[in-house]
Design an enzyme around this catalytic site. Structure first.
Site, short mmCIF file in Angstrom:
data_model
loop_
_atom_site.label_atom_id
_atom_site.label_comp_id
_atom_site.label_asym_id
_atom_site.label_seq_id
_atom_site.Cartn_x
_atom_site.Cartn_y
_atom_site.Cartn_z
N THR A 21 0.80 -1.23 0.00
CA THR A 21 0.00 0.00 0.00
C THR A 21 0.83 1.28 0.00
O THR A 21 0.33 2.34 -0.37
CB THR A 21 -0.94 0.03 1.22
OG1 THR A 21 -0.17 -0.01 2.43
CG2 THR A 21 -1.90 -1.16 1.19
N GLY A 25 6.66 -1.18 -1.61
CA GLY A 25 5.62 -2.09 -2.08
C GLY A 25 4.73 -1.45 -3.11
O GLY A 25 4.42 -2.06 -4.15
N TYR A 163 16.49 -5.22 14.64
CA TYR A 163 16.17 -5.13 13.22
C TYR A 163 17.27 -5.80 12.39
O TYR A 163 16.99 -6.58 11.47
CB TYR A 163 16.01 -3.67 12.82
CG TYR A 163 15.78 -3.43 11.35
CD1 TYR A 163 14.66 -3.95 10.70
CD2 TYR A 163 16.68 -2.65 10.61
CE1 TYR A 163 14.45 -3.71 9.35
CE2 TYR A 163 16.46 -2.41 9.27
CZ TYR A 163 15.35 -2.94 8.63
OH TYR A 163 15.15 -2.71 7.30
#
Length: 260
Positions: A21, A25, A163
């Protein structure tokens, strides 16, 4: 320009992008559609998902754009995603781009708590693993799986070790998945972006600390700039298309020379 360069590289191919969205992406969704793909994008927020689908349909005047709400942390929702994909694409998927991921906030080792750790690993590792597992039955010889990793998987993650560790786990999974799926003719590769503007807000809520982190990264990049999302999307297109037919287990660094 040659006819090869002008050709649509994903003409008629069925493609799925998780986390499609916004950011990388969404830019990849635009590139895939421009190259003739049929497309499903996923997102957690239904309103934002519907808005992205409508924007893509309007931009490309295409009915072959579908949105499926899914949280990659939920095996139930991933199972439902596989079922929806089976129905929309008649049981066949050519390209799977596992783009969903989170960076978390910039925290040194001592400041990471259990909730932060679990959240990052649930999305970046568990989510990656089970997204591929649930959708693999729809893939066949010639299909392409692409993982969105990060250059941090090969460097110390001083400002965000959780991360960094999650992306290193993703790099290991890439190798295993490439070997496991190779007998079926399915290729598994990854892109590893460096600094991308859409990711900037994730690093830290404190603007002063965030600027310090970003200035440090920019100073280390030979090209002295962040990447544009469409530059990452172009590398993803290469891995999705037949142009990369002899690549599997490979990781493409799209980082302006940062890893060099």
């Amino acid at each position: 320009m040659s006819s090869t360069l002008l050709a649509k590289r994903l003409e008629g191919k069925t493609t799925l992008i998780t986390g499609g969205t916004t950011g990388i992406g969404f830019a990849t969704a635009q590139v895939f559609l421009a190259h003739g793909a049929k497309l499903i994008i996923t997102g957690q927020d239904e309103e934002r998902l519907n808005a992205a689908v409508e924007k893509l349909k309007a931009e490309f005047k295409s009915v072959d754009v579908h949105g499926v709400r899914a949280d990659v942390r939920s095996l139930e929702q991933l199972t439902a995603l596989a079922e929806a994909t089976t129905k929309i694409f008649n049981g066949h998927l050519d390209v799977l781009f596992v783009n969903s991921g989170v960076a978390g906030k910039s925290k040194v080792f001592e400041d990471v708590d259990e909730n932060e750790f679990d959240f990052i690993f649930d999305v970046n590792v568990k989510g990656l693993f089970f997204t591929v597992q649930k959708l693999a039955p729809l893939l066949s010889s010639g299909s392409s799986v692409i993982l969105d990793l990060s250059t941090i998987h090969g460097r110390p993650g001083a400002f965000n070790p959780t991360y960094a560790a999650s992306k290193a786990a993703g790099r290991s999974l890439l190798r295993s998945l490439a070997v496991h799926l190779a007998p079926k003719g399915i290729r598994v590769n990854s892109i590893s972006p460096g600094l991308v503007p859409t990711e900037i807000g994730k690093y830290n809520d404190d603007p002063v600390k965030r600027k310090a982190v970003l200035d440090g990264i920019l100073a280390s990049i030979p090209l002295k700039r962040a990447a544009r999302p469409e530059e990452i999307a172009s590398a993803t297109l290469f891995l999705a298309s037949a142009d990369s037919s002899y690549l599997t287990g490979s990781d493409i660094l799209v980082d302006g020379g940062l890893s060099a």
